[in-house]
Structure formats: C-alpha cells, structure tokens
Design an enzyme around this catalytic site. Structure first.
Site, mmCIF file in Angstrom:
data_model
loop_
_atom_site.group_PDB
_atom_site.id
_atom_site.type_symbol
_atom_site.label_atom_id
_atom_site.label_comp_id
_atom_site.label_asym_id
_atom_site.label_seq_id
_atom_site.Cartn_x
_atom_site.Cartn_y
_atom_site.Cartn_z
ATOM 1 N N LYS A 1 -5.737 3.636 2.879
ATOM 2 C CA LYS A 1 -6.052 1.723 2.433
ATOM 3 C C LYS A 1 -4.962 0.712 3.226
ATOM 4 C CE LYS A 1 -3.781 -1.616 -0.750
ATOM 5 N NZ LYS A 1 -3.182 -1.248 -2.124
ATOM 6 N N SER B 1 -5.371 -3.499 -6.136
ATOM 7 C CA SER B 1 -5.322 -4.586 -4.201
ATOM 8 C C SER B 1 -7.003 -3.210 -3.896
ATOM 9 C CB SER B 1 -5.053 -4.542 -4.086
ATOM 10 O OG SER B 1 -3.942 -3.531 -3.783
ATOM 11 N N SER C 1 -2.299 -0.772 -8.362
ATOM 12 C CA SER C 1 -3.002 -1.396 -7.981
ATOM 13 C C SER C 1 -3.182 0.193 -7.803
ATOM 14 C CB SER C 1 -2.331 -1.986 -6.474
ATOM 15 O OG SER C 1 -2.256 -3.049 -6.700
#
Length: 485
Positions: free
Chosen positions: A83, A161, A185
């Site tokens: 990420k 997210s 997330s």
C-alpha cells in the site's frame, strides 16, 4: 515461462513452485510486472511499478534458491505489493493524495525491510484512498489514481482504504500485499475482493515508515489468497522494533494445541439480522461449517458506543498527524470534496472528548477481553453488504443495512481479526466472514481461518471462476485461459 494461471496461486503455492524449480523468481516477477501494467492500470490499482528494484531482488532470490536456500524461507522470491503509505527508498510514497504525488523517503519502512530479509520481492506501490480515508470520504473516487474497480465486477468498488492491495491480490497482480487498517481498511477490501486479509493485534507489527493516521489504532497486515498465506507473511513482519515504541516484544505464537479439539466459537446475537439476504445466508452456512469442528455459542457484546469512541480517537489523532498538511492548505487540493473539509473539522475536536473516549476505550478493552475469554474466537459477517457500485455515494448503498459492532469494537480494542471469503451475493460479488480473537491470539484466529478454508471451496481461483457468468469475470478468465465447471 510462467502460465498466467500461476499468478493466481496462493503464497504457499508460489513458494513451492519456486523451490521446485517450476519457474524462477525473475520469470514470476516479470509476469507480475506485465500484469500490473495492463490489468492493474485498468483497475486503477497501481501507483508505481518498482521494476528495477524488483528485478534485482528477484535475481538475488534466484541465486539463493539455486543454492537450496528456500526451505526455511517460504517467501523467498515471491513478488508482493505494498500500500502506498509504506516508505520504499527510491520511489514515491504518495499516501494516495494528489498534493503528495512527488513525496519520497530515503529509507524503507520496517515492514518492507523485513520482507526484503525474508526474500520477498517488492514489485509495486499500490493504490489507496487519499490519506487512508483519514479526512472522511463519501465515494470511491477519493484518490488521485481514480476509483479502484473490483476484479469480480468492474462496476463495483474494491473496498477501502487498502483498495489497491485488495484488487491487486484478487486480480493476480501480486503474490500478496501489505495494507493498513485503522477502522476496517484491511478486512473491508479483503471481503469485497474475495481474498483473505489479516489485521494483527495492535503493536504486533511495526509501523515505522508508514503514514500515521491514528497513532493508537493504526495496524499493518497482509492480504493474500489464503489464510495460510497471511500467516506466513505475518510471521515475517511481526515483532518488536525500537523505531516504533508501540510494538510488543512478544514473538508470534504457534497455534495452540486446543484447536485440535474442544474448540469454542462465539457468534453474536445481532449477526444475521440487518445484512443483505445473501450475506445472511452465507454467514449461516459458515456457522454450520464451524459447528463441524467447534462448539458454537451465541453471545452479546458489552453495550459500549464503540463506533463513537473510534471516531473521536481517529479524528483527534488525525488532526495531530496532519496538522501541518492542513495548515499548508494542502487539504484543499485533495480529490474528494468531503475530504477537503474533513481535515479542518477535525481540528475542532475537544481534548475533553478525546480523553473521555480513551477512558471508555479502556473499559471496552477490559470488558471485551472478559467476554471473549471463554472462546477461541467470535465469528461475524465481515460486512453487511457486498461491494458498492463504483460510482455510487456510499450512503446510497450502505445505509439500508448495518454490520455488527464487532468491527468497531475490535479496532478500538486492538484485537486481531482475519476476513476470509464465504460465498457470493448480489451482482456476483464476494461475501465474507471475520474471525476475531482476544489480544495476542493472532495465531489462534489464523489457525481457525485455515481450518475453515480447508473445509470450504472459497480459496482456489479455478473453483471460483465457474460460479460467475458476468462479463468482467468472463473476460478475466479468458485472459487467463482458466475454465470452470
């Protein structure tokens, strides 16, 4: 050559193939890089392909593999994505935010360092919601890379997210990924994308080199095609780090012997009431599967406003973490309209409210631990719905249904949880269950997830393809040359 179907293998299958000489790490890495630049771009799942670094790491891995060095290193040569809030030296780390497109760091995050030591190959920085959703967002387009599409149905969202990591694993762009969770997330994109996602106990994985959203609620963890893969990655990245004082000295534990007998599972009395019909039915069937090897008992969680506590803590700590960002006026250049003002609203959180929230949080941690003490874990639907339509405001889709309070409770208390797929719902999109344990029972929840997956058919890609007739999945299957019955 690497067959494209291989790119959908689990972490353990990729490692076995590398050790058996079925393909080299360079071949595997090159195949993933090509897919990242084609399918990844189509899904808006990728920020940066780290090709030069990846090929160098792959060559080092191949040298070690050729000398028999992979037997005790299950991730050696396996490509992965991070990420884009994890620092990687030599490449941008944008935090998903347009004002930070050119931001970079001259060091690696601890998680990246540890995966390097394990021999894993970083091939990409993956898309995310801007600032990990810290300023509040109301639609999937809250990122400068564009809304991340769901590989099962590209008219749906991959979840946030950690949207890029979720989509990238599901679409065979990487062998595994590392995401972050503050309030759902990791588990949400895992659920929406039909993969496994593990949120470790708070403090088990160092956050050094990761963007801070909430100092006392941020967690880093793996997203993989199986719970077993999550366990292998977790063991490589967990452990104390002097650069992150919140980390614990406890080493990852081995699964307790009691899982081989007398397993006790709790389910919530509120579960199966307010979800979409397919989510409820799939959850019911999952509970039946657990009852094959465990005693299942219904419980209720302590009556505490977990979501309000989480929201207050996140708002206050985010206001601190991004004070300079807001003061510079950078928030006004964010992509999502709601996010442009969210950072300013957080500045108004009262110290009194933050302190009260943390006092309630201490009570929640104690009472949750007492409630869960008799059980190996609690099992709930990960989300009340499948993924939302890509262009739809969240309130238009999610408001009709409600999840249990377990997601808020487990994040407030810092408890470990793993989401694994358990079937499909409307629009042929995945559903999922989450297995949550007491603090530091990480090995237990992962072992339970592995046992559950060993009894179900929700892991292997070739098993899943035949259950769909939607155009996006049919196109993806055609690209892979994979068929199903």
């Amino acid at each position: 050559m690497v067959d494209e179907a291989t790119l959908f293998s689990t972490v353990e299958e990729l490692g076995e193939g590398l050790r058996n000489g079925e393909f080299t790490s360079r071949e595997l890495t090159e195949a993933y890089i090509e897919r990242l630049r084609t399918v990844g771009d189509d899904l808006n799942a990728v920020v940066t392909v780290t090709e030069e670094r990846a090929l160098e790491a792959a060559d080092r891995a191949d040298e070690k593999l050729s000398n028999g060095g992979g037997e005790d290193r299950p991730l050696l040569g396996v490509p992965y994505g991070a990420k884009d809030l994890l620092a990687a030296e030599g490449y941008p780390t944008t935090w998903g935010a347009a004002p930070l497109r050119d931001q970079g760091f001259d060091y690696d995050a601890t998680v990246v360092e540890r995966l390097d030591e394990a021999g894993a190959v970083l091939v990409a920085k993956l898309a995310m919601i801007e600032l990990a959703g810290g300023f509040v967002y109301d639609s999937a387009d809250a990122t400068f890379t564009g809304p991340t599409a769901n590989p099962w149905n590209t008219d749906a969202w991959a979840g946030g997210s950690s949207s890029g990591p979720g989509a990238a694993v599901a679409a065979g762009l990487v062998g595994f990924a590392v995401g972050s969770e503050t309030f759902g997330s990791i588990t949400t994109p895992a659920a929406f994308s039909g993969i496994a996602g593990f949120r470790p106990t708070y403090g088990r994985v160092s956050r050094h080199g990761a963007m801070a959203l909430s100092y006392t609620m941020d967690k880093l963890g793996p997203l993989c095609r199986s719970a077993r893969g999550c366990d292998l990655v977790y063991r490589a990245i967990a452990g104390a780090d002097e650069r992150d004082p919140s980390t614990t000295e406890r080493p990852p534990a081995k699964p307790p012997a009691r899982l081989r007998g007398n397993v006790r599972i709790a389910v919530l009395s509120s579960a199966g009431e307010n979800e979409q019909p397919a989510v409820r039915e799939n959850y019911r069937q999952s509970v039946e599967t657990f009852s094959e090897f465990a005693d299942v008992e219904e419980i209720s969680l302590p009556d505490i406003p977990y979501a309000s506590v989480a929201g207050t803590v996140i708002d206050a700590e985010s206001a601190s973490a991004f004070a300079e960002f807001v003061a510079r006026g950078d928030a006004l250049d964010l992509t999502n309209e709601a996010s442009r003002i969210g950072g300013y609203a957080q500045q108004a959180v009262l110290a009194e409210d933050y302190i009260t929230a943390n006092r309630v949080r201490t009570i929640a941690q104690r009472e949750l631990d007492e409630t869960l003490a008799p059980y190996d874990a609690v099992v709930v639907p990960t989300r009340a719905t499948v993924a939302s339509p890509l262009g739809s405001p969240f309130v238009d889709y999610f408001a009709e249904f409600s999840s249990t309070s377990m997601g808020a409770a487990s994040n407030v208390a810092g408890l470990p949880g793993v989401s694994v797929p358990n079937g499909f719902g409307e629009r042929n999109l995945p559903t999922a269950i989450e297995i949550v344990g007491r603090a530091y029972d990480d090995a237990t929840v992962l072992a339970l997830a592995e046992e559950y997956q060993s009894r179900t058919g929700h892991v292997d890609y070739t098993d899943l393809v035949g259950e769909f007739d939607t155009e996006p999945m049919a196109r993806l299957a055609t690209e892979l040359g994979v068929t199903g019955d």
